[in-house]
Scaffold this motif. Structure first.
Motif, mmCIF file in Angstrom:
data_model
loop_
_atom_site.group_PDB
_atom_site.id
_atom_site.type_symbol
_atom_site.label_atom_id
_atom_site.label_comp_id
_atom_site.label_asym_id
_atom_site.label_seq_id
_atom_site.Cartn_x
_atom_site.Cartn_y
_atom_site.Cartn_z
ATOM 1 N N LYS A 146 -3.300 60.064 70.005
ATOM 2 C CA LYS A 146 -4.111 60.830 71.113
ATOM 3 C C LYS A 146 -4.286 59.579 71.979
ATOM 4 N N ILE A 147 -4.221 59.751 73.395
ATOM 5 C CA ILE A 147 -4.467 58.801 74.266
ATOM 6 C C ILE A 147 -5.615 59.002 75.311
ATOM 7 N N LEU A 148 -5.636 60.473 75.710
ATOM 8 C CA LEU A 148 -6.581 61.065 76.508
ATOM 9 C C LEU A 148 -7.745 61.270 75.792
ATOM 10 N N SER A 149 -8.969 60.918 75.990
ATOM 11 C CA SER A 149 -10.110 61.143 75.255
ATOM 12 C C SER A 149 -11.118 61.690 75.713
ATOM 13 N N TYR A 150 -11.186 62.014 77.327
ATOM 14 C CA TYR A 150 -12.240 62.949 77.941
ATOM 15 C C TYR A 150 -11.718 63.183 79.634
ATOM 16 N N ILE A 151 -12.366 64.326 79.858
ATOM 17 C CA ILE A 151 -12.188 64.649 81.311
ATOM 18 C C ILE A 151 -13.563 64.868 81.998
ATOM 19 N N LEU A 152 -13.826 64.079 82.908
ATOM 20 C CA LEU A 152 -15.302 64.597 83.565
ATOM 21 C C LEU A 152 -15.057 64.875 85.134
ATOM 22 N N GLU A 153 -15.612 65.930 85.303
ATOM 23 C CA GLU A 153 -15.870 66.401 86.791
ATOM 24 C C GLU A 153 -16.912 66.201 87.463
ATOM 25 N N GLN A 154 -16.948 65.795 88.716
ATOM 26 C CA GLN A 154 -18.390 65.728 89.761
ATOM 27 C C GLN A 154 -17.801 66.461 90.988
ATOM 28 N N ASP A 155 -18.946 67.204 91.249
ATOM 29 C CA ASP A 155 -18.589 68.013 92.576
ATOM 30 C C ASP A 155 -19.298 67.532 93.909
ATOM 31 N N SER A 164 -14.229 65.289 92.311
ATOM 32 C CA SER A 164 -13.682 64.264 91.499
ATOM 33 C C SER A 164 -13.615 64.180 90.194
ATOM 34 N N ILE A 165 -12.688 63.932 89.677
ATOM 35 C CA ILE A 165 -12.297 63.857 88.374
ATOM 36 C C ILE A 165 -11.834 62.456 87.601
ATOM 37 N N ALA A 166 -12.606 62.292 86.426
ATOM 38 C CA ALA A 166 -12.351 60.950 85.809
ATOM 39 C C ALA A 166 -11.379 61.507 84.566
ATOM 40 N N LEU A 167 -10.484 60.492 84.183
ATOM 41 C CA LEU A 167 -9.710 60.746 82.935
ATOM 42 C C LEU A 167 -9.969 59.463 82.309
ATOM 43 N N SER A 168 -10.450 59.567 80.984
ATOM 44 C CA SER A 168 -10.603 58.522 80.190
ATOM 45 C C SER A 168 -9.548 58.357 79.032
ATOM 46 N N PHE A 169 -9.210 57.096 78.974
ATOM 47 C CA PHE A 169 -8.099 56.946 77.738
ATOM 48 C C PHE A 169 -8.608 55.727 76.889
ATOM 49 N N HIS A 170 -7.888 56.229 75.661
ATOM 50 C CA HIS A 170 -8.126 55.235 74.366
ATOM 51 C C HIS A 170 -7.500 53.935 74.929
ATOM 52 N N SER A 171 -8.256 52.783 74.189
ATOM 53 C CA SER A 171 -7.497 51.452 73.976
ATOM 54 C C SER A 171 -7.256 51.490 72.637
ATOM 55 N N THR A 172 -7.870 51.810 71.684
ATOM 56 C CA THR A 172 -7.632 51.985 70.439
ATOM 57 C C THR A 172 -7.870 53.203 69.955
ATOM 58 N N TYR A 173 -7.087 53.923 69.330
ATOM 59 C CA TYR A 173 -6.973 55.281 68.552
ATOM 60 C C TYR A 173 -7.632 55.119 67.031
ATOM 61 N N TYR A 174 -8.960 55.651 67.166
ATOM 62 C CA TYR A 174 -9.427 55.901 65.744
ATOM 63 C C TYR A 174 -9.213 57.234 65.345
ATOM 64 N N PHE A 175 -8.837 57.334 63.998
ATOM 65 C CA PHE A 175 -8.634 58.525 63.485
ATOM 66 C C PHE A 175 -8.808 58.912 62.245
ATOM 67 N N THR A 176 -8.849 60.040 61.521
ATOM 68 C CA THR A 176 -9.574 60.018 60.048
ATOM 69 C C THR A 176 -8.600 61.253 59.616
ATOM 70 N N VAL A 177 -7.879 60.916 58.188
ATOM 71 C CA VAL A 177 -6.995 61.681 57.621
ATOM 72 C C VAL A 177 -7.884 62.280 56.231
ATOM 73 N N GLN A 178 -7.843 63.496 56.001
ATOM 74 C CA GLN A 178 -8.440 64.171 54.865
ATOM 75 C C GLN A 178 -7.238 64.448 53.715
ATOM 76 N N ASP A 179 -7.849 63.766 52.368
ATOM 77 C CA ASP A 179 -6.748 64.361 51.595
ATOM 78 C C ASP A 179 -6.972 65.643 50.675
ATOM 79 N N ASP A 180 -6.254 66.145 49.704
ATOM 80 C CA ASP A 180 -6.290 67.351 49.141
ATOM 81 C C ASP A 180 -7.693 67.451 48.348
ATOM 82 N N GLN A 181 -8.505 66.160 48.080
ATOM 83 C CA GLN A 181 -9.876 66.280 47.317
ATOM 84 C C GLN A 181 -11.055 66.422 48.580
ATOM 85 N N GLY A 182 -10.440 66.504 49.654
ATOM 86 C CA GLY A 182 -11.557 66.569 50.847
ATOM 87 C C GLY A 182 -12.005 64.789 51.037
#
Length: 398
Positions: free
Chosen positions: A162-171, A187-205
């Motif tokens: 995932k690259i896009l992390s957030y979308i900020l709006e200002q009016d 005005s819209i800000a699109l924020s993008f990861h420089s490093t993608y951090y993620f978590t994987v869950q196994d069958d035991q949780g």
């Protein structure tokens, strides 16, 4: 109201005798106050802090439609702050602070933002209020992912981060007569990861964490494509068809960074139009002292080291000096310096603050500099604000 005491720095001021090395210091204003819990902010007035001048706000405050959502997308506080204030800085170039009021975003709801942050292959969740619901992040084979092992899932996520992390709006609003306002820009800000951090869950949780450093060039290419799609979607909303849209693209820093990320591109699309013409934004934060600052801005680095050495020579209870500088077009736009010290009494605070103010004038005569002096217990002791557009600094003793 604050109880205010204005003290003019002069040779006769306590602790500043003629024998002091900085007794020719210019007459700067020192403001000492005692906090009052009944103090209230006054709306509809511009606020000025050093080089920053903020928009007027509306008398009746309206929380943003996605209030509080930003912390789920951007989990580094310094990135959150820069994402918001940086977008205001970019917006000033299109929406003048003299002609526009600021309002938190009212059109992109939490549901819309959550849907847009999903992958294109994921199903949309809640309704998003007149907007297309499809996710904007790279797709992944959902069925294959569900049937994969932990290691296989990790590899799939690394190959399709995932690259896009957030979308900020200002009016931005303008007067429309009869004590009312109308939407005049967004005005819209699109924020993008420089490093993608993620978590994987196994069958035991159990949770298995991993990360993938993203290629900067690929992020920028994806960001411009995503920015264009967001503009297209905004134009589908009846109230946003004919207003100017400013979009800023923001690159986050990695976890644990001491300085925030930066905006790297922007575009302004006139009312009724959709085509984005991206313009590079040359901004970057540096931490002082650091190897990055020494390598990229050696002269400024040496100036900071000399400034620090002068403080060390003068005050025996020296702890350290750190700085954060925003560079715009390879020049310092603003330097913020923090000095933690060990003090023994108010007189010592006043003396030290005045000496630091003297040093700021000597070493940073052409830069906007804010110095925060704190005790070893992280209590604010004094504030110095030096701006080359003003002859005198403002020195505030808490």
């Amino acid at each position: 109201m604050f109880k205010k005491l204005f003290v003019i720095l002069s040779a006769s001021l306590i602790l500043l005798s003629g024998c002091m090395p900085f007794d020719n210091l210019k007459r700067d204003e020192v403001v000492e106050d005692e906090a009052n819990d009944n103090e209230q902010a006054i709306p509809l007035h511009n606020i000025n802090t050093t080089d920053d001048k903020y928009y007027k706000s509306l008398k009746n405050y309206e929380p943003g439609a996605a209030r509080g959502e930003i912390s789920y997308g951007v989990d580094n506080r310094i990135d959150v702050d820069e994402l918001e204030t940086g977008l205001m800085r970019i917006s000033k170039e299109t929406f003048s602070i003299d002609d526009y009021y600021f309002q938190n975003g009212q059109y992109l709801s939490k549901a819309t933002i959550r849907n847009w942050l999903k992958r294109t292959s994921e199903e949309s969740g809640e309704s998003g209020d007149k907007f297309i619901q499809k996710g904007l992040n790279p797709e992944i084979n959902e069925k294959a992912y569900q049937n994969a092992s932990v290691d296989e899932r990790k590899e799939m996520l690394k190959q399709n981060p995932k690259i896009l992390s957030y979308i900020l709006e200002q009016d931005y609003l303008q007067d429309s007569g009869k004590d009312s306002v109308k939407l005049a820009g967004i005005s819209i800000a699109l924020s993008f990861h420089s490093t993608y951090y993620f978590t994987v869950q196994d069958d035991q949780g159990r949770l298995h964490r991993d990360e993938k450093k993203l290629d900067g060039a690929e992020v920028k290419q994806f960001a411009q494509k995503t920015g264009q799609e967001v503009i297209n979607r905004l134009r589908q909303h009846p109230e946003l068809k004919d207003v100017p849209i400013t979009v800023g693209l923001f690159h986050e820093e990695k976890h644990g960074a001491v300085v925030p990320g930066n905006y790297f591109a922007k575009t302004v699309v006139k009312g009724g139009q959709t085509k984005a013409n991206w313009e590079n934004v040359n901004e970057k934060y540096y931490f002082f002292p650091s190897s990055d600052a020494e390598e990229d801005h050696r002269e400024d680095y040496n100036t900071f080291i000399q400034f620090e050495e002068k403080i060390k020579e003068y005050f025996p209870n020296y702890i350290g000096v750190v700085g954060k500088a925003l560079y715009r077009n390879d020049r310092i736009s603003k330097m913020t310096i923090e000095i933690p010290m060990q003090f023994n009494g108010k007189a010592e605070v006043i003396s030290f603050t005045q000496y630091v103010n003297y040093l700021v004038k000597q070493y940073y005569p052409d830069e906007v500099v804010e110095v925060n002096i704190k005790s070893s217990l992280e209590q604010n002791e004094s504030l110095i604000v030096s701006d080359p557009s003003n002859e005198d600094s403002v020195v505030h003793i808490y």
